[in-house]
Design an enzyme around this catalytic site. Structure first.
Site, PDB file in Angstrom:
ATOM      1  N   ALA A 327       0.882  -0.907   0.061  1.00 17.08           N
ATOM      2  CA  ALA A 327       0.010   0.141   0.340  1.00 17.08           C
ATOM      3  C   ALA A 327       1.159   1.466   0.111  1.00 17.08           C
ATOM      4  CB  ALA A 327      -0.674   0.029   1.241  1.00 17.08           C
ATOM      5  N   HIS A 451      15.680   5.639  27.380  1.00 17.90           N
ATOM      6  CA  HIS A 451      15.332   4.089  28.412  1.00 17.90           C
ATOM      7  C   HIS A 451      14.106   3.685  29.489  1.00 17.90           C
ATOM      8  CE1 HIS A 451      17.140   0.455  30.307  1.00 17.90           C
ATOM      9  NE2 HIS A 451      16.967   0.813  31.214  1.00 17.90           N
TER      10      HIS A 451
HETATM   11  P1  FAD Z   1      -5.548  -1.996  -4.800  1.00 14.83           P
HETATM   12  O1  FAD Z   1      -6.274  -1.839  -3.242  1.00 14.83           O
HETATM   13  O2  FAD Z   1      -6.635  -2.760  -5.260  1.00 14.83           O
HETATM   14  O3  FAD Z   1      -7.081  -0.362  -4.917  1.00 14.83           O
HETATM   15  C1  FAD Z   1      -7.501  -0.518  -6.552  1.00 14.83           C
HETATM   16  C2  FAD Z   1      -8.690   0.274  -6.747  1.00 14.83           C
HETATM   17  O4  FAD Z   1      -9.080   0.430  -7.959  1.00 14.83           O
HETATM   18  C3  FAD Z   1     -10.096  -1.330  -6.077  1.00 14.83           C
HETATM   19  O5  FAD Z   1     -10.764  -0.234  -5.337  1.00 14.83           O
HETATM   20  C4  FAD Z   1     -11.106  -1.597  -7.132  1.00 14.83           C
HETATM   21  O6  FAD Z   1     -11.919  -1.634  -7.342  1.00 14.83           O
HETATM   22  C5  FAD Z   1     -10.993  -0.499  -8.653  1.00 14.83           C
HETATM   23  N1  FAD Z   1     -11.074  -0.385 -10.117  1.00 14.83           N
HETATM   24  C6  FAD Z   1      -9.894  -0.892 -10.703  1.00 14.83           C
HETATM   25  N2  FAD Z   1     -10.601  -1.303 -12.043  1.00 14.83           N
HETATM   26  C7  FAD Z   1     -11.159  -0.151 -12.003  1.00 14.83           C
HETATM   27  C8  FAD Z   1     -11.915   0.551 -13.079  1.00 14.83           C
HETATM   28  N3  FAD Z   1     -11.750  -0.161 -14.213  1.00 14.83           N
HETATM   29  N4  FAD Z   1     -12.803   1.380 -12.333  1.00 14.83           N
HETATM   30  C9  FAD Z   1     -13.149   1.948 -11.550  1.00 14.83           C
HETATM   31  N5  FAD Z   1     -12.319   1.274 -10.143  1.00 14.83           N
HETATM   32  C10 FAD Z   1     -11.447   0.489 -10.000  1.00 14.83           C
HETATM   33  N6  FAD Z   1      -0.418  -3.980   1.845  1.00 14.83           N
HETATM   34  C11 FAD Z   1       0.518  -3.637   2.902  1.00 14.83           C
HETATM   35  O7  FAD Z   1       0.997  -2.177   2.569  1.00 14.83           O
HETATM   36  N7  FAD Z   1       0.514  -3.207   4.239  1.00 14.83           N
HETATM   37  C12 FAD Z   1      -0.022  -4.123   4.986  1.00 14.83           C
HETATM   38  O8  FAD Z   1      -0.422  -4.966   6.082  1.00 14.83           O
HETATM   39  C13 FAD Z   1      -1.379  -5.214   3.791  1.00 14.83           C
HETATM   40  N8  FAD Z   1      -1.890  -6.050   3.880  1.00 14.83           N
HETATM   41  C14 FAD Z   1      -2.563  -7.004   3.625  1.00 14.83           C
HETATM   42  C15 FAD Z   1      -3.460  -7.849   3.442  1.00 14.83           C
HETATM   43  C16 FAD Z   1      -4.283  -8.793   2.684  1.00 14.83           C
HETATM   44  C17 FAD Z   1      -4.842  -9.290   2.998  1.00 14.83           C
HETATM   45  C18 FAD Z   1      -4.391  -8.200   0.947  1.00 14.83           C
HETATM   46  C19 FAD Z   1      -5.419  -8.692   0.461  1.00 14.83           C
HETATM   47  C20 FAD Z   1      -3.558  -6.998   0.774  1.00 14.83           C
HETATM   48  C21 FAD Z   1      -2.802  -6.810   1.436  1.00 14.83           C
HETATM   49  N9  FAD Z   1      -1.857  -5.708   1.447  1.00 14.83           N
HETATM   50  C22 FAD Z   1      -1.161  -5.077   2.184  1.00 14.83           C
HETATM   51  C23 FAD Z   1      -1.294  -5.561  -0.143  1.00 14.83           C
HETATM   52  C24 FAD Z   1      -2.389  -3.933  -0.040  1.00 14.83           C
HETATM   53  O9  FAD Z   1      -3.497  -3.878   0.224  1.00 14.83           O
HETATM   54  C25 FAD Z   1      -1.609  -3.826  -1.703  1.00 14.83           C
HETATM   55  O10 FAD Z   1      -0.767  -3.318  -2.155  1.00 14.83           O
HETATM   56  C26 FAD Z   1      -2.741  -2.081  -1.811  1.00 14.83           C
HETATM   57  O11 FAD Z   1      -4.193  -2.421  -1.256  1.00 14.83           O
HETATM   58  C27 FAD Z   1      -2.439  -1.822  -3.670  1.00 14.83           C
HETATM   59  O12 FAD Z   1      -3.093  -0.722  -3.967  1.00 14.83           O
HETATM   60  P2  FAD Z   1      -3.789   0.052  -4.890  1.00 14.83           P
HETATM   61  O13 FAD Z   1      -4.688   1.018  -4.758  1.00 14.83           O
HETATM   62  O14 FAD Z   1      -2.453  -0.241  -6.505  1.00 14.83           O
HETATM   63  O15 FAD Z   1      -4.925  -1.063  -5.973  1.00 14.83           O
END
Ligand code: FAD
Ligand code: NAD
Length: 479
Positions: A327, A451
């Protein structure tokens, strides 16, 4: 005439919503397209991270860690609490409340920053346009100077073990069980397998993890991974390495899993099966066919170090581009891209990327491992300190693990920090900051640490690189 946006972000996860907020802060006319429908059947921002990832998993890890502490450690601390019991629906409900509050918070931030949330599915068209198909199927076309693609990732599915109801689930499904299964099988002993495996083990499930690779946590420093494997096994996580899963069958409300290891083929019945074998970039149909944004064979968009694709004005960030699926990595890319669109000369330092596995003890690291430095031929030196020798860890009754820091001998700079232990996720931040500032081990050794704190373990690890840690026996002879 409809307004032309400066930026349209597609995807409202931690990469996309942060990019949108930063763009709006810089005075750019910004919209974010997001299609997510949450458990309450309502549109929601926040993406995987807030809805089914980082946040809900940490809410359950917190509840279950406290449950385990109350059951097993309170007595040693002189606290008698009688019988400790679980209310699983309440625990899941609390997790859902945390998610709803945080995703609602993003919606509020969008309003405060004047960002338009275009609810529905976005697609990049040619000629600086984005099509949005709303939840009723109605299309609208929006003009924009720039597009940021942040559509994230989805769990990888295995054809041999198809998802089925709430019995064979992916990571999202494993956050919603309303009762404790007596047995859980997890395919994949990676980050999700260990975190969610820990959640259900702490609640009382027998947990078996089937891992294809022969090395446990190969991306983690070897000594730390070894300590983690030993500790998790002691806690009761049954981690089977070098194991090939051949298939699963749901029968009478349970799941039969077939797998093969060095001893041969096995069949075991579990209440639940979690498939946690990694995630894949979600990039299907994000760009219309006439938009020639280059992608690799795994669907990742090709970008340079500034997250620019080959098409001017189209950027991609977060899980849809190279690098770890984290994230904070996506969020920082979002900030960088928004600032560059606004004309600033922003960049980001991919070499200093914190990583954490939120088990107990936590595993946390930044920079290079010993193995990487060895293969790069770097002359390095290690300092380490066990939490067993930390006064604060002893006072907490939480002494498993160690801090290991590594310096490049040619310039004394900190090039890696690897931790396993209590609050390792928080302790890591001082090493991340030190590396960002190009600090030397001597700088850390010079810094006064309060500490008694766990952070003294990092200080002592720095001192130990020169054989001068105070609370372990590492006396150096005078030359
Ligand atoms: P995402 O969070 O996947 O968001 C993408 C968004 O785009 C989604 O809301 C989706 O609906 C939207 N979308 C897709 N296509 C379209 C479209 N065509 N039109 C409109 N909207 C669309 N990472 C950490 O750093 N720390 C953690 O502790 C951690 N824990 C995790 C635990 C779990 C169980 C999981 C599954 C993942 C975890 N991660 C963690 C990984 C983290 O969730 C992802 O790396 C992060 O969410 C990626 O962010 P992003 O914005 O790229 O994508
Ligand atoms: P992962 O890559 O961490 O682990 C997947 C594991 O499954 C690997 O060890 C792999 O060898 C194994 N595997 C793959 N195919 C298999 C098969 N057929 N049989 C048995 N084992 C198999 O992926 P994940 O745990 O699914 O997590 C996905 C992503 O989400 C990760 O890349 C991670 O960056 C992110 N995430 C991060 C955090 C965090 O930062 N704390 C937490 C959860 C998820």
């Amino acid at each position: 005439m409809t307004e032309v946006y400066d930026v349209i972000v597609i995807g409202g996860g931690p990469a996309g919503y942060v990019a949108a907020i930063r763009a709006a802060q810089l005075g750019l006319k910004t919209a974010c397209v997001e299609k997510w429908i949450n458990k309450q059947d309502k549109p929601a921002l926040g993406g995987t991270c807030l809805n089914v990832g980082c946040i809900p998993s940490k809410a359950l890890l917190e509840s279950t860690e406290l449950y385990e502490t109350a059951r097993h450690n309170f007595f040693d601390l002189g606290i008698n609490v009688g019988e400790v019991s679980l209310d699983v629906p309440k625990m899941i409900g609390r997790k859902d409340k945390v998610v709803t509050e945080l995703t609602g918070g993003i919606e509020m931030l969008f309003k405060q920053n004047g960002i338009d949330w275009l609810q529905g599915t976005g697609q990049v068209l040619a000629d600086k346009q984005v099509k949005v198909t709303d939840h009723k199927g109605k299309d609208t076309i929006h003009d924009t100077e720039n597009v940021i693609i942040a559509t994230g990732s989805v769990p990888i599915e295995l054809s041999a073990t198809p998802l089925e109801g709430n019995i064979v689930v992916d990571s999202a499904g494993a956050l919603d069980w309303q009762a404790v299964p007596s047995s859980v099988c997890v395919i994949g002993a990676g980050v999700i397998g260990l975190e969610l495996g820990s959640v259900w083990r702490r609640m009382g499930s027998e947990v078996v993890l089937l891992e294809a690779q022969d090395a446990f946590l190969p991306m983690v420093d070897k000594a730390i991974a070894k300590e983690a494997q030993r500790t998790f096994a002691k806690q009761g996580l049954d981690i089977k390495l070098s194991t090939r899963v051949m298939g699963s069958t749901v029968k009478d409300g349970k799941v039969v899993v077939r797998f093969q290891d060095a001893k041969g083929e096995h069949e075991q019945t579990f209440d639940k099966l979690i498939v946690a074998v990694g995630r894949r970039a979600f990039t299907d149909n994000i760009c219309a066919s006439e938009v020639n944004v280059q992608q690799d064979e795994r669907g990742l968009f090709h970008v340079n170090e500034h997250c620019e694709t080959n098409v001017p004005g189209i950027y991609a960030i977060g899980d849809v581009v190279r690098g770890p699926m984290l994230a904070h990595k996506g969020s920082e890319e979002g900030v960088m891209v928004a600032e560059r669109i606004a004309g600033e000369n922003s960049s980001m330092n991919y070499d200093v990327m914190p990583n954490v596995i939120y088990t107990h003890p936590e595993v946390a690291w930044v920079g290079k491992t010993e193995e990487q430095l060895k293969s790069e031929g770097v002359d390095y030196q290690v300092g380490s300190f066990p939490f067993a020798a930390s006064g604060r860890a002893k006072a907490k009754g939480d002494t498993t693990g160690m801090v290991k820091i590594i310096r490049d001998k040619s310039n004394d700079r900190l090039v890696g920090a690897h931790l396993i232990g209590p609050s390792a996720s928080e302790l890591l931040a001082q090493s991340v900051l030190a590396m960002e500032f190009d600090a030397t081990i001597e700088d850390i050794a010079h810094t006064i640490h309060a500490h008694p704190t766990l952070s003294e373990a990092v200080h002592e690890a720095a001192l130990s690189a020169d054989g001068r840690a105070i609370h372990i026996g590492n006396r150096k002879k005078r030359a």
